[in-house]
Scaffold this motif. Sequence first.
Motif, PDB file in Angstrom:
ATOM      1  N   ALA A 226      -5.175   1.607   7.399  1.00 29.64           N
ATOM      2  CA  ALA A 226      -5.647   0.741   6.317  1.00 29.64           C
ATOM      3  C   ALA A 226      -6.005   1.595   5.122  1.00 29.64           C
TER       4      ALA A 226
ATOM      5  N   ARG B 243     -11.321  -5.791   7.237  1.00 29.96           N
ATOM      6  CA  ARG B 243     -10.050  -5.276   7.760  1.00 29.96           C
ATOM      7  C   ARG B 243      -9.482  -4.181   6.869  1.00 29.96           C
ATOM      8  N   GLU B 244      -9.538  -4.371   5.557  1.00 31.92           N
ATOM      9  CA  GLU B 244      -9.012  -3.392   4.601  1.00 31.92           C
ATOM     10  C   GLU B 244      -9.959  -3.285   3.421  1.00 31.92           C
TER      11      GLU B 244
ATOM     12  N   PRO C  35     -12.996  -0.074   6.205  1.00 34.05           N
ATOM     13  CA  PRO C  35     -12.128  -0.830   7.116  1.00 34.05           C
ATOM     14  C   PRO C  35     -12.642  -0.820   8.551  1.00 34.05           C
TER      15      PRO C  35
ATOM     16  N   ASP D  79       0.835  -1.194   0.000  1.00 38.72           N
ATOM     17  CA  ASP D  79       0.000   0.000   0.000  1.00 38.72           C
ATOM     18  C   ASP D  79       0.875   1.252   0.000  1.00 38.72           C
TER      19      ASP D  79
ATOM     20  N   ARG E 175      -7.575   3.621  11.041  1.00 42.20           N
ATOM     21  CA  ARG E 175      -8.754   2.775  11.188  1.00 42.20           C
ATOM     22  C   ARG E 175      -9.027   2.510  12.667  1.00 42.20           C
TER      23      ARG E 175
END
Length: 734
Positions: A403, A431-432, A466, A226, A234
């Motif tokens: 995230a 989560r992402e 996220p 990323d 997040r």
Amino acid sequence: MVRINKLAKDLGFKNSFLIEKCQEYGFVHIKHHANALTDEQAGLLRSKLVDRAAQSVSIKEKPDTSQVKKVSTEKKSSGPAKVVSKDAEASAVRRRIPLWKQKAREDLIKGRWKEITKVSQQKRPRRFEKRTKEAPKEVKVVAPKEKESKVTVELPATVKDVSAALGVKAGDIISKLLIGHGLCATINQGLDGEIVEMLGIEYGVEIELKQAKEDEDEFSLEEAVDKDEDLKERAPIVTFLGHVDHGKTSLLDSIRKTDIVSFEAGGITQHIGAYRVETKGKSVVFLDTPGHEAFTAMRARGANVTDLVVLVVAADDGVMPQTEEAINHARAANVPIVVALNKVDKPEANIMKVKQQLASLDLNPEDWGGKVQMIETSVVTKQGLDTLYDGLLLEAEILELKAVAKKPARGIVLEAHVHEGRGVIANLLVREGTLKHGDIVLCGQTYGRVRAIYNDHGKEIKEAGPSTPVAISGLSTCPEAGDKFYSIKDIQKAREIASKRERKIREVTLSGRQHVTLDNLYKKIEEGQVKEIKVILKADFKGSVEVIKKSLEEISTKEVRTRVLHSGVGGITETDILLADASDAVVIGFHVVPEDKAKTLAESCGVDVRLYKIIYDATNDIKAALEGMLEPDKIENTLGSVEVRKVFKVSKVGNIAGCYVKSGKILRSSLVRLIRDSVVLYDGKIATLRVVKDDAKEVRAGFECGIRIAGYDDIKVDDIIEPYEIQHIARTLK
């Protein structure tokens, strides 16, 4: 004696023509091509046919086509023509000989008998000659593959795939697996990466393992790097753990400011298991797990669901067995711990005692110079709730949880169930990325298109970012808790990956997962899979636990060690087996036995459970296992001295040394060094050891022998061959 078919082949005639001539010349017993002539009869027949044909050719080199046609016409009209002249006989001969053989007959008459015999046997058909000559070229094309020093093998790989990559026959690989590795394999059997790499080492080829394209596509989201500018903060994901009746659910309910009992009635979110709380512009996601079992099951699948753990301890009750288990679970998951000292409003609460108990478990409070936040809370008086919330946000800032929202979603499956009206409902934690309505989701062995998304309050939403708990519908079947989910573009690819995972899980289920046991520990060590022995210890008294735990830790060394993941008082429970299953540990029970459910679970999971009544028996078994992990000492023992007195050169074999054993002895299985002018030129093995013409296992001093060194031919007179052996002596912890 010569058979008719052999003579006809030599002369280049048909069998029927030669039988007719035999009848004509008076050999009436010849009626079949298997009949035989004497050497005199064969010579007479050969001379008559060859001489008459030669005379006819000498009269006229070129055949008269008109005469041939005339004879052919006569044959049709009046039957077989008799030989009345030399020209007619020659014409009859040509009439019965095929056109492709006429040239050979003329050459035969000119005296090239031996050459034409070879040609006549190999002449027809000509196209076969080209194939025969070109055949060796096709075989040579495969040869350069064996010389490659590095090849790439795509996993999962079968014996057939490895055979094609190495340029080795599949039968040879199967034999090597059976003899060298004790693995009975078939040509289509799958091999793991370690076995494939080992085969490459044995054949002298470096193998680079590569995952299949489907796997690369499957994990492309996880492996993508990323960009820093895309990372956004997040919300932390928090899990509540602790002993029964210490107030976990009530404390979580007070923080959320909701009533679970009334809220769950009739709602599809009653089992979502995660809730998002927002206060002062900050969000925290609380994960409500049904005990340690789900927590361990998720971690066993490699899913680190939580970022923080809140350990709830009742101030009036103190540290209990499940409290220690919760601490060990959190440490095994490698997540920070925040302690909530609950029920401080009760008169019998003893906060100082609880802190001392926690300090003995290496959880030192901040006011004592430690690093663990210990916050006093009460559900009745609402004391410390805001402080606990702020403490969790502080821990999240230290962890720097970030995230990327602008990418396909991925996360964890919390749980799933089948709803009567909506079908499969999967509770997910993003989560992402961002999960949107209509996305194609792959999780575990199932896949599907998202038909509806519900938040933790039961409201339908269009997308989830996220650290957002959601419930979705649209999957084909129920996924397992702890499975990772991915949002991908192609539904066909999702179907293929799900099917492949299902086949792989079926294979693993049939073969069975093998845990570390004290019996197979040494084999695991040889494979490089074990660096330490993980132990879960349960005993009848606290004093016994401390003594055994101390004894196990004392026998550890720098090379090998014993790590006690969890120790406690009481029988072996299902939680102990689950922790051992997730951590690949050995369960030791001292004067305790496993519960019925725990025993059944241990048998199904393959967890090694050892029960002892004497402390020394337990420590001795662990000590023996640790000693087996130590590398043995290697001691070299010289067996004797052998002098080379003559060298024999044997073609296709190599040089053989005619030797005299000066001292000691030499064994067929011993290693040898070739020494010349006090310099070691070669160190290897013996290929052949013989006395005169017989193979020998051992030759002692004063005797002569012949030695061929494997893979080495540079042997000269007066060289010294020194046999030796290496003894492996087991080491002890002392």
